[in-house]
Write an enzyme that holds these catalytic residues in place. Structure first.
Site, PDB file in Angstrom:
ATOM      1  N   ASP A   1      -2.468  -5.137  13.786  1.00  0.00           N
ATOM      2  CA  ASP A   1      -2.722  -4.084  13.243  1.00  0.00           C
ATOM      3  C   ASP A   1      -3.673  -2.728  14.065  1.00  0.00           C
ATOM      4  O   ASP A   1      -3.147  -2.176  13.862  1.00  0.00           O
ATOM      5  CB  ASP A   1      -2.585  -3.945  12.457  1.00  0.00           C
TER       6      ASP A   1
ATOM      7  N   GLU B   1       0.772  -1.726   0.079  1.00  0.00           N
ATOM      8  CA  GLU B   1       0.345  -0.175   0.058  1.00  0.00           C
ATOM      9  C   GLU B   1       0.713   1.173   0.083  1.00  0.00           C
ATOM     10  O   GLU B   1       0.568   2.188  -0.486  1.00  0.00           O
ATOM     11  CB  GLU B   1      -0.658  -0.167   1.248  1.00  0.00           C
ATOM     12  N   ASP B   2       1.978   1.217   0.468  1.00  0.00           N
ATOM     13  CA  ASP B   2       2.646   2.792   1.147  1.00  0.00           C
ATOM     14  C   ASP B   2       3.858   2.573   0.380  1.00  0.00           C
ATOM     15  O   ASP B   2       4.812   3.560   0.078  1.00  0.00           O
ATOM     16  CB  ASP B   2       3.391   2.310   2.076  1.00  0.00           C
TER      17      ASP B   2
END
Length: 169
Positions: free
Chosen positions: A120, A60-61
């Site tokens: 998470d 994602e990042d």
């Protein structure tokens, strides 16, 4: 080098390469994945689960691709990270629509993924509640919706995640 250490080093470099830091504290981003990995390790997660916890945000990042993850860490770790990667994108509609897609997707995930996702949530929630109360009013109800589908993960983590969310309300 053990797969968990390799994942820690890889995730550290991947997040640093894009200049990513923790939003509220300014710390190196790896502190978050390391916290998730520690939580997973403390409930008996496998080395592959711990590696995936370190890597859970790289797709994602960062500029890392799933093909790179497969090459470096194998199919099992790459597949765990894929399950942990958001599927809801801008073209899917508003935030609520995107989060609903993510919930549907995660509902189908294996127990290992549920455990990592619970870790998470546990790692993120206190920081968001402390540093961004306005966003926490959006975030916490979303996480309560997510907890409804995270039924296959570690029960102690699920209970802890529920407690954090209810305390935040």
């Amino acid at each position: 080098m053990r797969i968990t250490e390799k994942a820690r080093v890889f995730a550290t470099a991947a997040h640093a390469a894009v200049g990513q830091f923790r939003k509220y504290t300014g710390e190196a981003y790896i502190h978050h994945p390391a916290m998730v990995a520690d939580i997973v390790a403390n409930v008996g997660g496998t080395d592959e689960m711990i590696a995936a916890a370190f890597l859970h945000d790289v797709l994602e990042d960062t500029k890392v691709t799933v093909d790179v993850l497969r090459t470096e860490f194998g199919d099992e770790v790459a597949n765990l990270v894929l399950w942990l990667t958001k599927v809801g994108e801008e073209h899917h509609g508003n935030r609520a629509a995107r989060k609903a897609l993510d919930c549907e997707y995660l509902a189908m995930a294996p127990a290992e993924v549920h455990t990592i996702k619970l870790a998470d949530l546990i790692a993120n929630t206190p920081s968001i509640v402390e540093h961004d109360p306005k966003f926490a009013k959006v975030y916490v109800p979303e996480k309560l919706d997510l907890l409804v589908v995270l039924t296959k993960g570690n029960g102690d983590l699920r209970n802890r995640a529920y407690e954090l969310c209810w305390e935040a309300l």
